[in-house]
Design an enzyme around this catalytic site. Structure first.
Site, mmCIF file in Angstrom:
data_model
loop_
_atom_site.group_PDB
_atom_site.id
_atom_site.type_symbol
_atom_site.label_atom_id
_atom_site.label_comp_id
_atom_site.label_asym_id
_atom_site.label_seq_id
_atom_site.Cartn_x
_atom_site.Cartn_y
_atom_site.Cartn_z
ATOM 1 C CG ASP A 25 -1.809 1.126 1.212
ATOM 2 O OD1 ASP A 25 -1.669 1.749 0.629
ATOM 3 O OD2 ASP A 25 -2.562 1.385 1.936
ATOM 4 C CE LYS A 87 -1.950 6.780 -3.401
ATOM 5 N NZ LYS A 87 -2.613 6.388 -2.357
ATOM 6 C CD GLU A 200 -4.921 3.352 -3.068
ATOM 7 O OE1 GLU A 200 -5.350 4.358 -2.210
ATOM 8 O OE2 GLU A 200 -3.684 3.725 -2.830
ATOM 9 C CG ASP A 222 -9.775 4.134 0.457
ATOM 10 O OD1 ASP A 222 -8.937 5.000 1.550
ATOM 11 O OD2 ASP A 222 -8.752 3.122 -0.196
#
Lengths: 638, 177
Positions: A25, A87, A200, A222
């Site tokens: 992850d 990210k 994800e 999420d």
């Protein structure tokens, strides 16, 4: 009495060797690595016993790279060389990053990488990925992410005691093609074999669904450090089918921090802070946000570099009010996903909460109110994605799990090309199950036109300027004809990683010109060369050795795959001559497999792949026949 | 039976080539096929097998998407019979159908203007009803009467209706802002 051993159909009779694989992850705030050991998925810890690796990378003057807690500890002291939340920059140009002024980095606008290969020409329009100037030189977000992935790979190899066959890397479901490609490039740069890019929320659904034997339609909400995803999945008899997904790849916990930061500036009457103070106050903002999860009020006390004291009390009510519209944006995306899935709120059996930001009480409450039910929090929101990814990695690496399940995921955003008048013609609509392919025919606009510019776009809006430009290439060599008589067939293919490739072909005249373009962001050949030059001689030797080992591993896997296939179907599907050809190629590969000649192994692998093509085709036919025969059998039973 | 990538979508799922199909059988067949051909089942196999897997899974998805949607299924069935639905060229529509379309579009514009989601839901309901009626007509013309010319006309109507349904969905989206 000696018992005869009989292998289960489909499994090798040889003692099954466990192939080492991991799920990673790669988060905005923290990253994790997990693996399946003895049938149980577990998060791997570092030598200090910590599972989370802060996604923070610091470059120092002596050429060293620090990743994780050591880098995080000095983020306020060395903000320009300490990269957090990288990210958010993956596959993004400077203009995509809204609050450049508030970030303590020295950005470099990269020239367009174009994206064409072969006969295509790049245009200046598609801008390249932004880069960061550090004390160790200019770094692309791909390189920064690769440093995080390298640490996780080393952690896994140390912990598992061997080299990894491959890794599943998770990405936000709403990541577009540029962001996915950048993630895959980072993994490659870190020396990882990417088995799959996995969304994800889907990873979380696997971990949750297999744990709870869940059946029905579930929503996975999420909210991470920098991204938001909502996925609607149907879980039924071991099939995880994503019905719709939506989200915002630039909305997460960082934005909640930023709201508090702006509030501090306003309350304390501050403006135009330096990099150190900006990072200091952002860190305090985050701490305050976390405190408000369990307390009604948080005290923010900081001394700035000029000696000014900031001392403020932030209440829950004030925090909820200033972040209300951020939460509202997630709910709006959630309603869109439900509409796309053609479902109502009451059709949803459970809502699985994922990501550290779902710890905020106002988020829990808002989601609960929308779905008229208490959200499910029984899995650690920080770990569930990595655990799900490790379960899929284990299966993809070839370690059959007892319960056989299937994952059907979708592409989050529509894909299309530019047509006359700056409009986008959609070719693959959003929420199409992948892998998918779609072709559309176009024609020439002018008499004698011999070239056509093809501009590939991603997004839901009608105007080219409102969508993301993925690639631009030219198809040349169209025979001169009157306008409207050429037939240009443009084919889009999205693979199981959600990555797009486009090809165009002129079919009307019988002569064909064809080109395949894989959109490639940030990493053009020059940049890869630069990255390789940046690494020391030692690292280069290391890479060569790694390439050889990878080739050897691939050879071993191929030999095992073919041996298994022959054992199952060799006698039934092949005649003696074909069998002998395949065995000959296998012997040839065996002979060079453990040698040091990288090229020889590669050629022998290619040769074996070549002679097994027809065999593979027959095996596939057999599988398909079996699938439908099995289905007919169940019809009779029901 | 020989399976190849060229066979038609109905026989791919072992279904009769009719407009009326058992969608639960379609779903079961699709899942059974994907369970055999999906790329996730082939990552550790040879390159040739991986490539075939992507082709097959892509084909299975295309076939499933086509047969699952009534409009796509009707259009596809007509193409198997060599009938062009003339959706671009033939714009002639019965006058009452056009009047109804105009009424709905006006009501849609009003609902957007006045941000009236109840009114929007009401239009959506009416449009869904019309869609069901057209699908019944398709079943009659395709499966019983084999009147492909009439069926092409209904396909053209259904395309209008689906476009309108999309606009209603995006209107809901706009009002949500």
């Amino acid at each position: 009495m000696a018992l005869l051993q009989i292998a289960e159909p489909g499994l090798s009779a040889a003692p099954h060797q466990h192939r080492l694989s991991v799920g990673i992850d790669l988060g905005t705030t923290n990253s994790l690595v997990a693996t399946v050991r003895n049938g149980i998925s577990t998060v791997l810890k570092d030598i200090d016993g910590s599972a989370l690796l802060p996604s923070v990378v610091r470059y120092t003057e002596d050429g060293k790279v620090h990743v994780g807690y050591t880098a995080q500890a000095v983020q306020s002291d060395d903000p320009q060389n300490t990269i957090i939340s990288v990210k958010r920059f993956m596959g993004r140009g400077l203009k995509d990053v809204g609050d450049v002024g508030n970030l303590p980095y020295r950005f470099v606008e990269a020239a367009s990488t174009g994206s064409g290969q072969a006969t295509s020409t790049s245009s200046g329009q598609a801008s390249g990925m932004l880069q960061l100037r550090t004390v160790a030189g200019v770094k692309s977000p791909v390189e920064v992410s690769a440093e995080i992935l390298k640490v996780l790979r080393e952690r896994a190899e140390l912990s598992l005691g061997g080299e990894l066959v491959g890794a599943v890397i998770t990405v936000p479901a709403y990541f577009d093609d540029a962001q996915r490609q950048a993630t895959k490039d980072a993994a490659k740069l870190a020396g990882l074999n990417v088995l799959r890019l996995l969304n994800e929320p889907t990873a979380a659904a696997i971990a949750y669904g297999l744990d709870n034997a869940a059946e029905g339609v579930y929503a996975v909400y999420d909210l991470g450090g920098g991204t938001f995803d909502i996925s609607i999945l149907k879980l039924s008899k071991g099939v995880f089918e994503v019905l719709a997904t939506n989200g915002d790849s630039a909305l997460g916990g960082d934005d909640f921090d930023h709201r508090i930061y702006c509030w501090i500036l306003e309350k304390a009457g501050l403006s135009a802070l330096g990099a150190h103070d900006t990072r200091l106050l952002l860190t305090h903002a985050r701490t305050a946000k976390e405190q408000l999860t369990n307390h009604a009020q948080a005290q923010i006390t900081a001394v700035l570099s000029g000696g000014e004291l900031v001392d403020l009390a932030l209440t829950r009510e004030a925090f909820y009010a200033m972040t209300q519209n951020l939460v509202a944006r997630t709910l709006q995306a959630t309603r869109r996903a439900l509409r796309d899935a053609k479902l109502a709120v009451l059709d949803i059996k459970g809502v699985v909460m994922v990501g550290g930001s779902t710890r905020m009480p106002q988020v829990q409450q808002a989601v609960g109110e929308l779905f008229v039910q208490t959200p499910l929090n029984n899995l650690d929101p920080d770990k569930v994605v990595a655990l799900g990814a490790s379960i899929q990695a284990n299966v993809l690496a070839g370690n059959r799990s007892a319960d056989d399940w299937l994952l059907l995921d979708v592409t989050p955003l529509s894909l299309g090309i530019e047509t006359m008048g700056g409009l986008v013609e959609k070719i693959i609509p959003r929420n199409s199950t992948i892998p998918t392919a779609r072709a559309q025919e176009f024609t020439t606009y002018k008499d004698g036109q011999t070239a056509m510019s093809i501009h590939v776009l991603q997004g839901e809006r009608e105007l080219v300027s409102d969508c993301r430009s993925l690639a631009k290439f030219e198809l040349r060599g169209i025979p001169a004809m009157v306008a409207g008589s050429a037939r240009i067939r443009v084919t889009f293919q999205v693979d199981a990683d959600g990555l797009l490739s486009v090809s165009a072909r002129e079919t009307g005249s019988g002569t064909e010109a064809s080109i395949v373009v894989k959109p490639s962001y940030g990493l053009n050949n020059e940049e890869i060369t630069r990255m390789l030059q940046d690494s020391s001689q030692h690292a280069r030797d290391d890479m060569l050795a790694r390439a050889l080992r990878e080739q050897q591993t691939e050879a071993g896997q191929l030999l095992e795959a073919v041996a298994n296939a022959l054992e199952q179907d060799g006698d039934a599907l092949l005649d003696a001559a074909a069998l002998a050809r395949i065995r000959g190629s296998m012997d040839a590969l065996h002979a060079v497999q453990h040698g040091n000649d990288h090229q020889a192994i590669k050629h022998a692998v290619e040769a074996l792949n070549q002679v097994t093509t027809e065999f593979a085709q027959r095996r596939m036919d057999k599988s398909v026949t079996r699938a439908l025969a099995g289905h007919k059998l169940s019809d009779l039973e029901s | 039976m020989k399976f190849d990538l060229q066979q038609d979508f109905f026989s791919l799922f072992d279904l009769p080539a009719n407009f009326q199909i058992d969608t639960s059988v379609l779903e079961q067949s699709y899942r059974a096929l994907q369970a055999q051909v999906h790329p996730d089942k082939f990552t550790h196999l040879s390159e040739a097998e991986r490539r075939l897997s992507v082709q097959w899974a892509t084909r299975a998805n295309e076939a499933y998407q086509t047969l699952r949607s009534p409009l796509n299924r009707a259009r596809y069935l007509l193409s198997l019979h060599g009938v062009d639905t003339q959706e671009e060229s033939n714009t002639a529509m019965p006058i009452d159908f056009l009047m109804q379309q105009m009424d709905w579009r006006e009501a849609l514009a009003d609902a957007k203007q006045t941000k009236n989601t109840d009114a929007l839901a009401e239009i959506e309901q009416q449009v869904q009803n019309m869609k069901r009626v057209l699908e019944q007509e398709l079943a009659r013309d395709l499966d019983n009467r084999h009147d492909f010319v009439a069926a092409s006309g209904i396909v053209r109507k259904l395309k209008f209706i689906e476009k309108l349904a999309e606009e209603i969905a995006s209107a809901f989206d706009e009002l949500d802002n």
